[in-house]
Motif scaffolding. Structure first.
Motif, PDB file in Angstrom:
ATOM      1  N   CYS A 124       0.787  -1.204  -0.062  1.00  0.00           N
ATOM      2  CA  CYS A 124       0.009   0.038   0.014  1.00  0.00           C
ATOM      3  C   CYS A 124       0.696   1.324   0.132  1.00  0.00           C
ATOM      4  O   CYS A 124       0.280   2.288  -0.062  1.00  0.00           O
ATOM      5  CB  CYS A 124      -1.021   0.020   1.277  1.00  0.00           C
ATOM      6  N   SER A 125       2.210   1.056   0.338  1.00  0.00           N
ATOM      7  CA  SER A 125       3.007   2.235   0.320  1.00  0.00           C
ATOM      8  C   SER A 125       4.016   2.096  -0.989  1.00  0.00           C
ATOM      9  O   SER A 125       4.380   1.058  -1.373  1.00  0.00           O
ATOM     10  CB  SER A 125       3.786   2.224   1.389  1.00  0.00           C
ATOM     11  N   ILE A 126       4.696   3.198  -1.379  1.00  0.00           N
ATOM     12  CA  ILE A 126       5.445   3.215  -2.492  1.00  0.00           C
ATOM     13  C   ILE A 126       6.950   3.932  -2.084  1.00  0.00           C
ATOM     14  O   ILE A 126       6.917   5.046  -1.524  1.00  0.00           O
ATOM     15  CB  ILE A 126       5.181   3.741  -3.783  1.00  0.00           C
ATOM     16  N   ALA A 127       8.050   3.362  -2.392  1.00  0.00           N
ATOM     17  CA  ALA A 127       9.276   4.103  -2.197  1.00  0.00           C
ATOM     18  C   ALA A 127      10.270   4.146  -3.331  1.00  0.00           C
ATOM     19  O   ALA A 127      10.144   3.232  -4.234  1.00  0.00           O
ATOM     20  CB  ALA A 127       9.998   3.358  -0.963  1.00  0.00           C
ATOM     21  N   LYS A 128      10.907   4.785  -3.499  1.00  0.00           N
ATOM     22  CA  LYS A 128      11.917   4.882  -4.560  1.00  0.00           C
ATOM     23  C   LYS A 128      12.913   3.986  -4.897  1.00  0.00           C
ATOM     24  O   LYS A 128      13.417   3.466  -5.966  1.00  0.00           O
ATOM     25  CB  LYS A 128      12.595   6.437  -4.761  1.00  0.00           C
ATOM     26  N   ASN A 129      13.390   3.434  -3.566  1.00  0.00           N
ATOM     27  CA  ASN A 129      14.539   2.694  -3.576  1.00  0.00           C
ATOM     28  C   ASN A 129      13.925   1.245  -2.785  1.00  0.00           C
ATOM     29  O   ASN A 129      13.355   1.411  -1.754  1.00  0.00           O
ATOM     30  CB  ASN A 129      15.643   3.174  -3.036  1.00  0.00           C
ATOM     31  N   HIS A 130      14.839   0.264  -3.225  1.00  0.00           N
ATOM     32  CA  HIS A 130      14.771  -0.933  -2.342  1.00  0.00           C
ATOM     33  C   HIS A 130      15.873  -0.814  -1.121  1.00  0.00           C
ATOM     34  O   HIS A 130      16.809   0.017  -1.563  1.00  0.00           O
ATOM     35  CB  HIS A 130      14.963  -2.345  -3.045  1.00  0.00           C
ATOM     36  N   VAL A 131      15.465  -1.293  -0.080  1.00  0.00           N
ATOM     37  CA  VAL A 131      16.491  -1.141   1.146  1.00  0.00           C
ATOM     38  C   VAL A 131      16.734  -2.622   1.859  1.00  0.00           C
ATOM     39  O   VAL A 131      16.060  -3.550   1.529  1.00  0.00           O
ATOM     40  CB  VAL A 131      15.972  -0.266   2.133  1.00  0.00           C
ATOM     41  N   TYR A 132      17.659  -2.649   2.610  1.00  0.00           N
ATOM     42  CA  TYR A 132      17.900  -3.907   3.121  1.00  0.00           C
ATOM     43  C   TYR A 132      18.475  -3.457   4.557  1.00  0.00           C
ATOM     44  O   TYR A 132      19.129  -2.427   5.046  1.00  0.00           O
ATOM     45  CB  TYR A 132      18.840  -4.737   2.343  1.00  0.00           C
ATOM     46  N   LYS A 133      18.114  -4.605   5.525  1.00  0.00           N
ATOM     47  CA  LYS A 133      18.808  -4.263   6.894  1.00  0.00           C
ATOM     48  C   LYS A 133      20.125  -5.126   7.102  1.00  0.00           C
ATOM     49  O   LYS A 133      20.020  -6.492   7.010  1.00  0.00           O
ATOM     50  CB  LYS A 133      17.842  -5.071   7.996  1.00  0.00           C
ATOM     51  N   TYR A 134      21.148  -4.465   7.235  1.00  0.00           N
ATOM     52  CA  TYR A 134      22.496  -4.999   7.396  1.00  0.00           C
ATOM     53  C   TYR A 134      23.270  -3.969   8.356  1.00  0.00           C
ATOM     54  O   TYR A 134      23.361  -2.836   7.860  1.00  0.00           O
ATOM     55  CB  TYR A 134      23.044  -5.300   6.248  1.00  0.00           C
ATOM     56  N   ASN A 135      23.777  -4.459   9.438  1.00  0.00           N
ATOM     57  CA  ASN A 135      24.482  -3.479  10.195  1.00  0.00           C
ATOM     58  C   ASN A 135      26.032  -3.626  10.023  1.00  0.00           C
ATOM     59  O   ASN A 135      26.784  -3.086  10.891  1.00  0.00           O
ATOM     60  CB  ASN A 135      24.155  -3.806  11.812  1.00  0.00           C
ATOM     61  N   GLY A 136      26.561  -4.181   9.016  1.00  0.00           N
ATOM     62  CA  GLY A 136      27.964  -4.206   8.891  1.00  0.00           C
ATOM     63  C   GLY A 136      29.025  -4.756   9.485  1.00  0.00           C
ATOM     64  O   GLY A 136      28.377  -5.862  10.191  1.00  0.00           O
ATOM     65  N   ASP A 137      30.067  -4.498   9.575  1.00  0.00           N
ATOM     66  CA  ASP A 137      31.129  -5.275  10.418  1.00  0.00           C
ATOM     67  C   ASP A 137      30.810  -5.243  11.811  1.00  0.00           C
ATOM     68  O   ASP A 137      30.980  -4.148  12.261  1.00  0.00           O
ATOM     69  CB  ASP A 137      32.449  -4.779   9.947  1.00  0.00           C
ATOM     70  N   ILE A 138      30.810  -6.476  12.520  1.00  0.00           N
ATOM     71  CA  ILE A 138      30.679  -6.375  13.833  1.00  0.00           C
ATOM     72  C   ILE A 138      31.899  -6.860  14.495  1.00  0.00           C
ATOM     73  O   ILE A 138      32.121  -6.962  15.887  1.00  0.00           O
ATOM     74  CB  ILE A 138      29.569  -7.319  14.450  1.00  0.00           C
ATOM     75  N   SER A 139      32.922  -7.010  13.737  1.00  0.00           N
ATOM     76  CA  SER A 139      34.432  -7.100  14.243  1.00  0.00           C
ATOM     77  C   SER A 139      35.129  -6.244  14.804  1.00  0.00           C
ATOM     78  O   SER A 139      36.153  -6.228  15.386  1.00  0.00           O
ATOM     79  CB  SER A 139      35.096  -8.035  13.319  1.00  0.00           C
ATOM     80  N   SER A 140      34.590  -4.753  14.636  1.00  0.00           N
ATOM     81  CA  SER A 140      35.326  -3.613  14.939  1.00  0.00           C
ATOM     82  C   SER A 140      34.334  -2.575  15.264  1.00  0.00           C
ATOM     83  O   SER A 140      33.174  -2.470  14.771  1.00  0.00           O
ATOM     84  CB  SER A 140      36.219  -3.233  13.849  1.00  0.00           C
ATOM     85  N   GLY A 141      34.569  -1.543  15.932  1.00  0.00           N
ATOM     86  CA  GLY A 141      33.926  -0.351  16.128  1.00  0.00           C
ATOM     87  C   GLY A 141      33.189  -0.120  17.191  1.00  0.00           C
ATOM     88  O   GLY A 141      32.431   0.589  17.909  1.00  0.00           O
ATOM     89  N   PHE A 142      32.800  -1.376  18.048  1.00  0.00           N
ATOM     90  CA  PHE A 142      32.121  -1.569  19.440  1.00  0.00           C
ATOM     91  C   PHE A 142      32.947  -0.936  20.387  1.00  0.00           C
ATOM     92  O   PHE A 142      33.814  -1.215  20.616  1.00  0.00           O
ATOM     93  CB  PHE A 142      31.676  -3.022  19.505  1.00  0.00           C
ATOM     94  N   VAL A 143      32.027  -0.305  21.263  1.00  0.00           N
ATOM     95  CA  VAL A 143      32.669   0.185  22.588  1.00  0.00           C
ATOM     96  C   VAL A 143      31.815  -0.548  23.705  1.00  0.00           C
ATOM     97  O   VAL A 143      30.636  -0.688  23.583  1.00  0.00           O
ATOM     98  CB  VAL A 143      32.614   1.472  22.907  1.00  0.00           C
ATOM     99  N   SER A 144      32.356  -0.697  24.870  1.00  0.00           N
ATOM    100  CA  SER A 144      31.736  -1.172  26.134  1.00  0.00           C
ATOM    101  C   SER A 144      31.416  -0.221  27.239  1.00  0.00           C
ATOM    102  O   SER A 144      32.700   0.545  27.378  1.00  0.00           O
ATOM    103  CB  SER A 144      32.309  -2.469  26.569  1.00  0.00           C
TER     104      SER A 144
END
Length: 320
Positions: free
Chosen positions: A108-128
């Motif tokens: 029922c809705s229209i968008a110009k682009n297809h999109v995808y859920k991906y959060n990239g590399d999980i082997s770096s960049g995380f902080v605790s």
């Protein structure tokens, strides 16, 4: 409030089963996320740097170049609502909550682009979050908004409120990749909002770590999504999606909107195309847990009264 919330902190098994990012001791900066591929489908990377993806809205396969351009032309027809069950003509049918259209029907809705859920590399960049002898026992509610970029789904707004529902931190965030869909219906963020925004994920992490320590309790709804987007690992978590479970059990979860309506008699996320208000969502989580604590106290008091009424009756029966 802090001490009373301790009973609702998710245990390590719940965090793992619900795909919370957990630190890897021997790999600083990396995170372990159980069932990550079920939550965020990784694209297939091609030799030329492009990738093959599956649209998380309409389900169609599509390809993008190494520069992030969509190869196939064509709009995305999708339903933004969930599939729910309802009675129609005496029968139980599955329909979309957004338009009441039959499940499987044209979007029922229209968008110009297809999109995808991906959060990239999980082997770096995380902080605790870290421990500190000076850290007070505080409670915050956290809510994040995400948009779609050429590299998947990324953070575009973060909001933090305290236990009194006072705003502590609220910032728009510039994704590391080019935005292809602002996800405004849900994020509330528009293209105009993001003009001249230069706050990075790294900047946000630094600010949050100045408020949140390892002993801080964080409230939220489906917080694993927020923590993954923030690339932040933290284990003192109270998740309203787990505290107020769906009657069918996991993996089903009640939406925050439905919880607010059912327990707070409050209408939230009613902005339509203008999207959600991240502060409103964070405040709803605080108020839901305050309601839960009051309700639990009422139940305990009621149980004590019933017990006190029953005990004299037992004594009289023994006397006979």
């Amino acid at each position: 409030f802090y001490d009373k919330l301790k009973d609702y902190i998710a245990d390590i098994d719940s965090l793992r089963d619900n795909s919370y990012p957990l630190p890897i001791t021997e790999k600083p900066g990396a995170a372990c996320i159980h069932n990550l591929t079920k939550k965020y489908t990784e694209p297939v990377f091609q030799n030329d740097g492009g990738r093959s993806c599956c649209c998380c809205r309409c389900g169609k396969a599509f390809s993008i170049t190494k520069d992030g351009a969509q190869v196939e032309s064509g709009e995305c027809f999708y339903h933004y609502g969930r599939i729910i069950t309802k009675k129609a003509a005496g029968e139980v049918v599955k329909v979309y909550s957004c338009c009441s259209g039959t499940a499987g029907g044209t979007g029922c809705s229209i968008a110009k682009n297809h999109v995808y859920k991906y959060n990239g590399d999980i082997s770096s960049g995380f902080v605790s979050t870290i421990s500190s002898t000076k850290a007070e026992n505080k409670v915050y509610a956290l809510d994040c908004e995400m948009c779609y970029t050429v590299n998947g789904i990324e953070l575009c707004r973060v909001t933090l409120v305290d236990h009194n529902c006072e705003l502590i931190y609220d910032s728009l965030v510039k994704p590391s990749s080019r935005i292809i869909d602002y996800n405004t219906r849900f994020s509330g963020v528009t293209e105009d909002d993001m003009k001249d925004i230069n706050v990075s994920l790294y900047d946000v992490q630094a600010v949050l770590l100045s408020y949140i320590y390892s002993n801080t309790i964080i409230l939220g709804h489906g917080l694993e999504n927020d923590l993954i987007a923030l690339k932040l690992t933290h284990q003192m978590v109270v998740d309203t999606a787990l505290v107020f479970p769906h009657r069918l059990g996991l993996p089903y979860k009640k939406s925050l909107k439905n919880l607010a309506r059912e327990f707070l008699r409050r209408i939230i996320q009613n902005g339509g195309d203008d999207g959600h208000d991240s502060k409103e969502d964070a405040v709803a989580c605080i108020d839901l847990m305050k309601w839960k604590l009051k309700d639990s106290n009422r139940r305990r008091q009621s149980s004590k009264k019933n017990k006190n009424v029953e005990e004299p009756q037992l004594i009289r029966q023994k006397g006979k």
